[in-house]
Design an enzyme around this catalytic site. Structure first.
Site, short mmCIF file in Angstrom:
data_model
loop_
_atom_site.label_atom_id
_atom_site.label_comp_id
_atom_site.label_asym_id
_atom_site.label_seq_id
_atom_site.Cartn_x
_atom_site.Cartn_y
_atom_site.Cartn_z
N CYS A 94 -0.28 -0.98 12.09
CA CYS A 94 -1.02 -0.34 10.99
C CYS A 94 -2.50 -0.12 11.30
CB CYS A 94 -0.87 -1.19 9.73
SG CYS A 94 0.82 -1.59 9.35
N GLU A 113 2.03 4.80 13.83
CA GLU A 113 2.93 3.93 14.59
C GLU A 113 4.37 4.43 14.49
OE1 GLU A 113 4.60 0.33 12.79
OE2 GLU A 113 2.67 0.14 11.76
N HIS A 140 -5.79 -3.74 3.90
CA HIS A 140 -4.51 -3.18 4.32
C HIS A 140 -3.45 -3.84 3.41
CE1 HIS A 140 -0.94 -2.15 6.39
NE2 HIS A 140 -0.70 -3.39 6.81
#
Ligand code: ACO
Length: 457
Positions: A117, A83, A247
């Site tokens: 993400c 990203e 995550h």
């Protein structure tokens, strides 16, 4: 169809430059313990002017191919998740192509995937699906997750980090996908986004991003459990997996997330929760969904009930995220690499459930089944080849003033042209790629530390 498709090998690279969170806390005038206990972070890695997401991904890819003696002409698909936008058209994947072109291989499918993400997970699914498909040509897939997570000065800055991960994909993998066990949740939210193309920094609504993350987690878990029950004919609870990997923007959110799964299990009367646990969670069973995200008492009670299970099933995956920080697309896979590092001799036959979240928002919970595998594609070799302890221990801690100065330089350099970097490789390990120059046409040039100097590639 290829069987047991998944991850054959992994490599991780993070910059050798970092700042300790207690030092940053002091410097920022935050109350003692806010970053270390409040966020649960120990240290944060960052790129200096010689590193970026492209150089890090080059380092990770070349290192993986070298360590496993994979012939670059045997890669048939290369997918990148990131990203960190350095170019709105040209993919990071194309910057990696010289590694393969040198070996006469230009027949490589795949481009970049972007959604906060989550891009790395999309890239991974693309590669796994390709190997499982009728268009697979028998060669390996390669997935790269690479990001530099930086925030403007303020409360979000300590939740930065940087890393690249490369993963080799193929059949008969020691880390195989249980492809039927997947639950996704995709929706529209403005929790974290990057609308200002002149800046690397996101616009972030911190509190909303925490709630969005937990809501997506609940939704994915529900779908995942439903699919498991349909397949296996019995309900799923956390006792049906050996490890959970999240995550990891910062460790406190991981602790809260796992507690949330235990709370969900308590609503389904899961038998592993003892009488005391049942009693402490019972008062929250009638809360609405919205109320449950706001309840501090529920958060506290569920974290307490979850604690022994967290220590056994989650804690082994927290090492790199706590030491390096949020690595955006690489964060989930760095957490998984931590699990391999900590438990590699004890993972054969184990099921690992992973939760991937990207703001905006996209999320998936999915399952992996581990077997020891054959050298060099074995769990123990993957763990030792990543040299995680060595990499963590050889880092250089910057004082806060130098960190802030570096952030200012990077802020200034982002999107600019016609400059030469410091080319200072004194902190980089041999073989690490670095940025040398961005010319008047915005073209980027890289070199490899220790390579015979004929300059850039
Ligand atoms: N000692 C111990 N704990 C402390 C202390 C202290 N001295 N001071 C504060 N804390 C605790 C707080 O109680 C809070 O804990 P809680 O979450 O259990 O309530 C925690 O530290 C953080 O403190 P806050 O005041 O809530 O933090 P702040 O508003 O400063 O920012 C945030 C935190 C929102 C995470 C911010 O850093 C941010 O916006 N980060 C980027 C967004 C992000 O990472 N979102 C996660 C999902 S999206 C993604 O991956 C990018």
């Amino acid at each position: 169809m290829a069987k047991n498709v998944g991850i054959l090998a992994m490599e991780i690279y993070f910059p050798p430059t970092c700042i300790k969170q207690d030092v940053l806390e002091d410097h920022d005038g935050a109350s003692k313990g806010k970053y270390t206990i409040g966020l649960g972070q120990d240290c944060m890695a960052f790129c200096t002017d010689v590193e970026d997401v492209i150089s890090m991904s080059m380092t990770a890819v070349v290192s993986l191919l070298d360590k496993y003696e994979v012939d670059p002409s045997q890669i048939g698909r290369l997918e990148v998740g990131s990203e960190t936008v350095l170019d709105k058209s040209k993919s990071i994947k194309t910057f990696l192509m010289p590694i393969f072109e040198k070996h006469g291989n230009t027949d490589i499918e795949g481009v970049d995937s972007t959604n906060a993400c989550y891009g790395g997970t999309a890239a991974l699914f693309n590669c796994v699906n390709w190997v499982e498909s009728s268009s697979w040509d028998g060669r390996h897939g390669l997935v790269v997750c690479t990001d530099s997570a930086v925030y403007a000065e303020g409360p979000a800055r300590p939740t930065g980090g940087a890393a690249a991960i490369a993963m080799l994909i193929g059949p008969n993998a020691p880390i195989a996908f249980e492809s039927k066990l997947r639950g996704s949740h995709m929706a529209h939210a403005y929790d974290f986004y990057k609308p200002n193309l002149a800046s690397e920094y996101p616009v972030v609504d911190g509190k909303l991003s925490q709630t969005c993350y937990l809501m997506a987690l609940d939704s994915c878990y529900k779908t995942f459990c439903n699919k498991y029950e349909k397949l296996e004919g019995k309900p799923f609870s956390i006792s049906d997996a050996d490890y959970f990997v999240f995550h990891s923007p910062y460790n406190k959110l991981v602790q809260k997330s796992f507690a949330r799964l235990v709370y969900n299990d308590s609503l389904k009367k899961a038998s592993y929760i003892d009488e005391a646990g049942k009693e402490s969670l019972a008062p929250f069973s009638s809360l609405s969904h919205d109320e449950s995200y706001q309840s501090r008492d529920l958060e506290k009670a569920s974290q307490q009930v979850a604690k022994p299970f967290y220590d056994a099933k989650v804690q082994p995956s927290t090492l790199i995220p706590k030491q390096v920080g949020n690595m955006y697309t690489a964060s989930l896979y760095a957490a998984f690499a931590s699990l391999l590092h900590n438990k590699n001799t004890d993972l054969s036959g184990k099921r690992v459930v992973l939760f991937s979240y990207g703001s905006g928002l996209t999320a998936t919970m999915f399952s992996l089944r581990l077997t020891q595998g054959q050298h060099p594609f074995s769990l123990s070799n993957i763990a030792s080849a990543m040299k995680i302890t060595e990499k963590l221990n050889s880092r250089h801690e910057f004082p806060p003033e130098k960190f802030v100065e570096t952030m200012k330089t990077m802020e200034h350099r982002y999107g600019s042209k016609d400059f030469v970097t410091s080319k200072d490789c004194s902190l980089l390990a041999p073989g690490v790629y670095y940025l040398t120059e961005v010319d008047s046409k915005y073209r980027r040039f890289y070199a490899q530390n220790g390579a015979v100097a004929n300059g850039s590639s």
